[in-house]
Design a protein around this motif. Sequence first.
Motif, PDB file in Angstrom:
ATOM      1  N   LEU A   1       0.814  -1.212   0.000  1.00  0.00           N
ATOM      2  CA  LEU A   1       0.000   0.000   0.000  1.00  0.00           C
ATOM      3  C   LEU A   1       0.853   1.270   0.000  1.00  0.00           C
ATOM      4  O   LEU A   1       0.317   2.370  -0.045  1.00  0.00           O
ATOM      5  N   LEU A   2       2.179   1.107   0.049  1.00  0.00           N
ATOM      6  CA  LEU A   2       3.062   2.268   0.037  1.00  0.00           C
ATOM      7  C   LEU A   2       3.351   2.720  -1.387  1.00  0.00           C
ATOM      8  O   LEU A   2       3.563   1.903  -2.285  1.00  0.00           O
ATOM      9  N   GLU A   3       3.361   4.031  -1.571  1.00  0.00           N
ATOM     10  CA  GLU A   3       3.740   4.604  -2.864  1.00  0.00           C
ATOM     11  C   GLU A   3       5.230   4.881  -2.915  1.00  0.00           C
ATOM     12  O   GLU A   3       5.868   4.745  -3.959  1.00  0.00           O
ATOM     13  N   HIS A   4       5.792   5.289  -1.773  1.00  0.00           N
ATOM     14  CA  HIS A   4       7.223   5.566  -1.666  1.00  0.00           C
ATOM     15  C   HIS A   4       7.734   5.009  -0.343  1.00  0.00           C
ATOM     16  O   HIS A   4       6.981   4.931   0.638  1.00  0.00           O
ATOM     17  N   ARG A   5       9.012   4.656  -0.371  1.00  0.00           N
ATOM     18  CA  ARG A   5       9.652   4.176   0.861  1.00  0.00           C
ATOM     19  C   ARG A   5      11.101   4.635   0.840  1.00  0.00           C
ATOM     20  O   ARG A   5      11.805   4.427  -0.160  1.00  0.00           O
TER      21      ARG A   5
ATOM     22  N   LYS B   1      -2.326   6.813  -1.250  1.00  0.00           N
ATOM     23  CA  LYS B   1      -3.626   6.998  -0.598  1.00  0.00           C
ATOM     24  C   LYS B   1      -4.780   6.445  -1.428  1.00  0.00           C
ATOM     25  O   LYS B   1      -5.801   6.012  -0.870  1.00  0.00           O
ATOM     26  N   ASP B   2      -4.615   6.409  -2.756  1.00  0.00           N
ATOM     27  CA  ASP B   2      -5.648   5.805  -3.593  1.00  0.00           C
ATOM     28  C   ASP B   2      -5.714   4.296  -3.365  1.00  0.00           C
ATOM     29  O   ASP B   2      -6.804   3.709  -3.299  1.00  0.00           O
ATOM     30  N   ALA B   3      -4.537   3.681  -3.216  1.00  0.00           N
ATOM     31  CA  ALA B   3      -4.498   2.236  -2.971  1.00  0.00           C
ATOM     32  C   ALA B   3      -5.048   1.902  -1.592  1.00  0.00           C
ATOM     33  O   ALA B   3      -5.757   0.903  -1.414  1.00  0.00           O
ATOM     34  N   LEU B   4      -4.727   2.732  -0.597  1.00  0.00           N
ATOM     35  CA  LEU B   4      -5.242   2.512   0.756  1.00  0.00           C
ATOM     36  C   LEU B   4      -6.755   2.640   0.779  1.00  0.00           C
ATOM     37  O   LEU B   4      -7.466   1.802   1.365  1.00  0.00           O
ATOM     38  N   GLN B   5      -7.255   3.666   0.126  1.00  0.00           N
ATOM     39  CA  GLN B   5      -8.704   3.874   0.051  1.00  0.00           C
ATOM     40  C   GLN B   5      -9.378   2.698  -0.653  1.00  0.00           C
ATOM     41  O   GLN B   5     -10.407   2.182  -0.186  1.00  0.00           O
ATOM     42  N   LYS B   6      -8.803   2.261  -1.754  1.00  0.00           N
ATOM     43  CA  LYS B   6      -9.369   1.147  -2.527  1.00  0.00           C
ATOM     44  C   LYS B   6      -9.320  -0.149  -1.729  1.00  0.00           C
ATOM     45  O   LYS B   6     -10.245  -0.978  -1.806  1.00  0.00           O
ATOM     46  N   TYR B   7      -8.243  -0.331  -0.955  1.00  0.00           N
ATOM     47  CA  TYR B   7      -8.087  -1.545  -0.150  1.00  0.00           C
ATOM     48  C   TYR B   7      -9.267  -1.724   0.788  1.00  0.00           C
ATOM     49  O   TYR B   7      -9.841  -2.823   0.890  1.00  0.00           O
ATOM     50  N   TRP B   8      -9.649  -0.659   1.464  1.00  0.00           N
ATOM     51  CA  TRP B   8     -10.781  -0.736   2.403  1.00  0.00           C
ATOM     52  C   TRP B   8     -12.117  -0.699   1.660  1.00  0.00           C
ATOM     53  O   TRP B   8     -13.035  -1.438   1.992  1.00  0.00           O
TER      54      TRP B   8
END
Length: 397
Positions: free
Chosen positions: A61-65, A88-95
């Motif tokens: 779910l991370l975009e950068h590290r 944040k788009d991936a985190l939102q989509k995950y839930w």
Amino acid sequence: MQSPIDVLVIGAGPAALCIAAALVERGLQVQGLAPHHPAEPWPNTFGIWGPELDELALQDLLEHRWSHCNSYFPEIIKHKFNYGLFNKDALQKYWLDQCLEAGVQWQLGSAAIVEHHAKGSIVISAEAERFAARIVIDASGHKSPLVQRRQETVVASQAAYGIVGRFSAAPVLPDQFVLMDYRSDHLSAAEVDNEPATFLYAMDLGADLFFVEETSLALAPAVPYQLLKERLLRRLAKRNVEPVDVIHEEFCLFPMNLPLPNLQQQLLAFGSAASMVHPASGYLIGALLRRAPSFADAIAAGIADPELAAAVIAKSAWRVLWPFELRAKRAIYCFGLNKLMRFKQEKLQQFFVSFFALPQQQWLGFLTNQLTFLQLLAAMLRLFISSPFGVRWGLLL
């Protein structure tokens, strides 16, 4: 009014989606209520220490590290630990995907009144619609008018103004994440002595994109956005850097030490509405991910008994969300925050130099709220002993 469902979740942000997803995973019937659809883009960025997500197997779910994580007080401190920025788009989509697959529907409207009875609650929206549920969870944020809490404490807020964009020169070193840059060479001596201390939070996003944000740790009243923006531009100018392509402006303001909710009330809360923001670091997303499963377990266990009063279910869930140890640790964090708000720039820098000189397990556990109560006490004692006299004296006053 529709037939009662198991749980009504108020809100459509990270906390609402997180707890709704945890509840449907346990087979509960969930409905949402919010002024906007939960698929609308989130405006702010969310950071987290990388290993927090590794432990949850959610690192995708991370975009950068970043492995190069530094702070300046004013000398550089290299944090030998990696930091991540959520996609944040991936985190939102995950839930959201979990919710949609389970048939969760969000009704558009603003919760205005909640009425409780023995078997459940009824929420009346500002649009005069009524929603019945066995349990209601307010996850609409710290401004919720429905959650009962004590209001006698002075609430300090973290404020920040940031820019995502391209600059005339790199504002931070390549591949670098800056947690806190408290250097103040862009300010006059009078400003340093008499105005609130602020720091730079910044990161290299790649492809000549950078995120830079001027932040006030916590203050009551909060530092105005205009002052933060002015400070940020002056800080950049001191290093011969100026924005040339502003893609996004970020405005961030949230309370750090919002009083705990009344843990006897039948209305439950989650996220900022439940005062889950870390009072010392401002982090929230990690706490949502770690604490949602046990909170949802408690709610599901109560709902499984059709004879159990809603107030009893709520009381049990509150005990799981805010057990004594978490409340005791929170009191320590709030105590420390109140002391730090009195510190001027130089003393703050001395404090953080001592703080990050602690063993990594201690300073990281402090920032992520993953130390036990006794471990937290041990870390604070070690910090007190190792700090300069002026810092120790300031912590005692």
